[in-house]
Motif scaffolding. Sequence first.
Motif, PDB file in Angstrom:
ATOM      1  N   SER A 106       4.566  10.429   4.033  1.00  0.00           N
ATOM      2  CA  SER A 106       3.809  11.565   3.508  1.00  0.00           C
ATOM      3  C   SER A 106       4.318  11.899   2.111  1.00  0.00           C
ATOM      4  O   SER A 106       5.451  11.586   1.741  1.00  0.00           O
ATOM      5  CB  SER A 106       3.982  12.783   4.418  1.00  0.00           C
ATOM      6  OG  SER A 106       5.324  13.239   4.370  1.00  0.00           O
ATOM      7  N   ARG A 149       2.193   2.015  -3.305  1.00  0.00           N
ATOM      8  CA  ARG A 149       1.162   2.609  -4.174  1.00  0.00           C
ATOM      9  C   ARG A 149       0.891   4.073  -3.818  1.00  0.00           C
ATOM     10  O   ARG A 149       0.118   4.735  -4.478  1.00  0.00           O
ATOM     11  CB  ARG A 149      -0.151   1.830  -4.041  1.00  0.00           C
ATOM     12  CG  ARG A 149      -0.180   0.495  -4.701  1.00  0.00           C
ATOM     13  CD  ARG A 149      -1.601  -0.071  -4.770  1.00  0.00           C
ATOM     14  NE  ARG A 149      -2.261  -0.129  -3.478  1.00  0.00           N
ATOM     15  CZ  ARG A 149      -2.240  -1.167  -2.654  1.00  0.00           C
ATOM     16  NH1 ARG A 149      -1.567  -2.247  -2.976  1.00  0.00           N
ATOM     17  NH2 ARG A 149      -2.883  -1.134  -1.503  1.00  0.00           N
ATOM     18  N   GLU A 155      -0.195   4.951  -0.607  1.00  0.00           N
ATOM     19  CA  GLU A 155      -1.128   5.001   0.512  1.00  0.00           C
ATOM     20  C   GLU A 155      -0.330   4.966   1.815  1.00  0.00           C
ATOM     21  O   GLU A 155       0.314   3.972   2.118  1.00  0.00           O
ATOM     22  CB  GLU A 155      -2.085   3.807   0.462  1.00  0.00           C
ATOM     23  CG  GLU A 155      -2.912   3.756  -0.802  1.00  0.00           C
ATOM     24  CD  GLU A 155      -3.665   2.448  -0.939  1.00  0.00           C
ATOM     25  OE1 GLU A 155      -4.001   1.827   0.092  1.00  0.00           O
ATOM     26  OE2 GLU A 155      -3.903   2.041  -2.082  1.00  0.00           O
ATOM     27  N   ALA A 156      -0.375   6.014   2.575  1.00  0.00           N
ATOM     28  CA  ALA A 156       0.454   6.121   3.777  1.00  0.00           C
ATOM     29  C   ALA A 156      -0.173   5.486   5.014  1.00  0.00           C
ATOM     30  O   ALA A 156       0.531   4.994   5.889  1.00  0.00           O
ATOM     31  CB  ALA A 156       0.761   7.591   4.056  1.00  0.00           C
ATOM     32  N   ASP A 157      -1.490   5.481   5.103  1.00  0.00           N
ATOM     33  CA  ASP A 157      -2.160   5.041   6.329  1.00  0.00           C
ATOM     34  C   ASP A 157      -1.819   3.622   6.791  1.00  0.00           C
ATOM     35  O   ASP A 157      -1.551   3.414   7.974  1.00  0.00           O
ATOM     36  CB  ASP A 157      -3.673   5.199   6.199  1.00  0.00           C
ATOM     37  CG  ASP A 157      -4.116   6.651   6.156  1.00  0.00           C
ATOM     38  OD1 ASP A 157      -3.293   7.529   6.491  1.00  0.00           O
ATOM     39  OD2 ASP A 157      -5.271   6.905   5.790  1.00  0.00           O
ATOM     40  N   ARG A 191      10.023   5.748  -2.014  1.00  0.00           N
ATOM     41  CA  ARG A 191       9.152   5.038  -1.063  1.00  0.00           C
ATOM     42  C   ARG A 191       9.845   3.805  -0.506  1.00  0.00           C
ATOM     43  O   ARG A 191       9.812   3.551   0.699  1.00  0.00           O
ATOM     44  CB  ARG A 191       7.828   4.652  -1.731  1.00  0.00           C
ATOM     45  CG  ARG A 191       6.912   5.825  -1.974  1.00  0.00           C
ATOM     46  CD  ARG A 191       5.567   5.365  -2.540  1.00  0.00           C
ATOM     47  NE  ARG A 191       4.798   6.519  -2.948  1.00  0.00           N
ATOM     48  CZ  ARG A 191       4.645   6.911  -4.215  1.00  0.00           C
ATOM     49  NH1 ARG A 191       5.185   6.228  -5.202  1.00  0.00           N
ATOM     50  NH2 ARG A 191       3.941   7.990  -4.490  1.00  0.00           N
ATOM     51  N   ALA A 245       0.845  -1.201   0.000  1.00  0.00           N
ATOM     52  CA  ALA A 245       0.000   0.000   0.000  1.00  0.00           C
ATOM     53  C   ALA A 245       0.877   1.247   0.000  1.00  0.00           C
ATOM     54  O   ALA A 245       0.597   2.210  -0.725  1.00  0.00           O
ATOM     55  CB  ALA A 245      -0.932  -0.005   1.210  1.00  0.00           C
ATOM     56  N   GLY A 246       1.921   1.226   0.802  1.00  0.00           N
ATOM     57  CA  GLY A 246       2.851   2.357   0.833  1.00  0.00           C
ATOM     58  C   GLY A 246       3.513   2.597  -0.511  1.00  0.00           C
ATOM     59  O   GLY A 246       3.701   3.740  -0.927  1.00  0.00           O
TER      60      GLY A 246
END
Length: 185
Positions: free
Chosen positions: A102, A88, A90-92, A131, A85-86
Amino acid sequence: LNAVNVVFGESSQLVLDWGKNNAEQFGLSQRAFNEMATPLGAMLKNAGFAMDQVSSNTIALTERAADMASVFNTDVKDALGAITAGLRGEADPLERYGVKLSAAAVEAKALAESGKTSAKALTDQELAAARVALIFEQTEAVTGDFKNTSDGLANSQRIAAAEMETLQAQVGEKMLPVMLELTKV
């Protein structure tokens, strides 16, 4: 196995060998490792990484996911899901593992690594590389935790479950010719 071969191409043997020889040491069966490695590898490949980087980062990120799962007492699949996810953007999902990805941090890292001066000039590959670098940097403290605590209850159970799944797969492999004959009948 086919998915690994398709995604990793010439590097597939490295990934398959690692999964066969090392996956259980990280609480994964070979099947589970291959299943998790395939979408991660495809994502890295599609981001523009060279195939040797795709395979090495896939293995390293899977190891890191096992260490994160060990420290935060979650499932390796969940930790690797947070990593993908990160990647992609998506940080959450990674925040539960103490990772902050961020947009500003990713851009700053990509600018530092690329030498570019404008965030608008950054490529998708440079952002993806940033990332990956940030994930490794921010999870450095957990490195090796799975192996260091593999004799503890939680990781012992993960290893035992992986070994059982591998054993079941081996038995299933032996039964495959019989099952194929039965389906023909």
